[in-house]
Write an enzyme that holds these catalytic residues in place. Structure first.
Site, mmCIF file in Angstrom:
data_model
loop_
_atom_site.group_PDB
_atom_site.id
_atom_site.type_symbol
_atom_site.label_atom_id
_atom_site.label_comp_id
_atom_site.label_asym_id
_atom_site.label_seq_id
_atom_site.Cartn_x
_atom_site.Cartn_y
_atom_site.Cartn_z
ATOM 1 N N ARG A 66 27.409 43.660 16.297
ATOM 2 C CA ARG A 66 28.444 44.525 16.872
ATOM 3 C C ARG A 66 29.510 43.672 17.600
ATOM 4 N NH1 ARG A 66 28.639 50.452 16.822
ATOM 5 N NH2 ARG A 66 30.357 50.790 18.243
ATOM 6 N N ASP B 165 33.946 58.156 27.262
ATOM 7 C CA ASP B 165 34.898 59.207 27.651
ATOM 8 C C ASP B 165 34.997 59.361 29.171
ATOM 9 O OD1 ASP B 165 35.282 59.701 24.904
ATOM 10 O OD2 ASP B 165 33.618 61.100 24.861
ATOM 11 N N ASP C 225 37.769 52.961 29.310
ATOM 12 C CA ASP C 225 37.033 51.952 30.082
ATOM 13 C C ASP C 225 35.701 51.709 29.368
ATOM 14 O OD1 ASP C 225 35.417 54.083 30.702
ATOM 15 O OD2 ASP C 225 35.941 54.158 32.829
ATOM 16 N N ASN D 194 42.511 57.092 24.521
ATOM 17 C CA ASN D 194 41.668 57.799 23.567
ATOM 18 C C ASN D 194 41.813 59.291 23.797
ATOM 19 O OD1 ASN D 194 39.731 58.419 21.647
ATOM 20 N ND2 ASN D 194 37.990 57.750 22.874
ATOM 21 N N THR D 195 41.729 60.055 22.716
ATOM 22 C CA THR D 195 41.764 61.499 22.864
ATOM 23 C C THR D 195 40.382 62.062 22.578
ATOM 24 O OG1 THR D 195 42.730 63.552 22.057
ATOM 25 C CG2 THR D 195 42.777 61.693 20.541
ATOM 26 N N HIS D 196 39.944 62.956 23.473
ATOM 27 C CA HIS D 196 38.595 63.518 23.391
ATOM 28 C C HIS D 196 38.694 65.050 23.354
ATOM 29 C CE1 HIS D 196 34.391 64.116 24.003
ATOM 30 N NE2 HIS D 196 34.575 64.725 25.153
ATOM 31 N N GLY E 155 32.845 53.051 29.716
ATOM 32 C CA GLY E 155 31.936 54.188 29.597
ATOM 33 C C GLY E 155 32.263 55.018 28.368
#
Ligand code: GRF
Length: 197
Positions: free
Chosen positions: A61, A141, A137, A103-105, A139
């Site tokens: 990864r 979301d 960051d 990011n979009t959640h 974490g």
């Protein structure tokens, strides 16, 4: 720079917005973590350079994250938009683009983080859910919130109908907010995101 994993309707909304010079932003490239997705096809049709970095092509990864970081860095983006990118970026990526990855959640953070925002909201029985644009960051979301949009849950919703309604609001939020970030700049103090240089 936009990273995608799927249908790319959020990407398409950004491509359409960027066609107007007054929008104040352009998409330098589109990256993905898998081949043969509509998101890549949308970019190709718009004449935007694309690349794919698939986790399975790398021995770890960390190697994948390093390759993804290098690929994005090559385009020197001001902002990296994760638009339905279904992988967590790693340490290298975050260190390189710290505070510039959004990011979009499809849920109202801090409720329902993770891969199943619409399903979890539906199962919980909430009457209002929505979408959240945040600064990434380390974490899941959890980063500082830039914008949110609320969407009602209807009695006869299933996961698909609810997610589709969220996505209509999500695309508008994404386009409006990314445009402002590009035109006005932004600052982050503790968790508070403010527009303006
Ligand atoms: C969006 O709702 C995004 O928030 C979620 O997956 C969806 C992607 O949709 N993670 P699309 O690929 O932009 O159509």
């Amino acid at each position: 720079m936009v990273l995608v994993s799927g249908a790319g309707t959020n990407l398409q909304a950004l491509i359409d917005a960027c066609a107007d010079p007054a929008y104040g932003a352009g998409i330098v490239a589109v990256g993905a973590d898998r081949e043969d997705i509509e998101g890549l096809a949308r970019a190709e049709r718009a004449g935007i350079p694309t690349f794919v970095r698939q986790v399975s092509q790398f021995t770890s990864r960390e190697h994948w994250d390093h390759a993804l970081t290098d690929s994005v860095k090559a385009f020197d983006p001001d902002i990296v938009v994760l638009a339905g990118f279904m992988k967590l970026v790693g340490e290298d990526f975050l260190a390189t683009f710290a505070g510039r990855v959004v990011n979009t959640h499809p849920a109202l953070s801090p409720s329902f983080p993770g891969m199943h925002g619409p399903a979890d909201a539906l199962a919980h029985g909430v009457k209002v859910t929505g979408a959240t644009l945040f600064v990434v960051d380390d974490g899941v979301d959890t980063g500082p919130i830039i914008a949110q949009t609320a969407v009602p849950v209807q009695d006869d919703d299933d996961v698909e109908s609810l997610h589709e309604r969220i996505k209509v609001a999500e695309r508008k939020m994404l386009v409006d907010t990314v445009g402002r970030l590009a035109r006005e700049g932004f600052t982050i103090t503790d968790r508070l995101v403010r527009f303006g240089g």
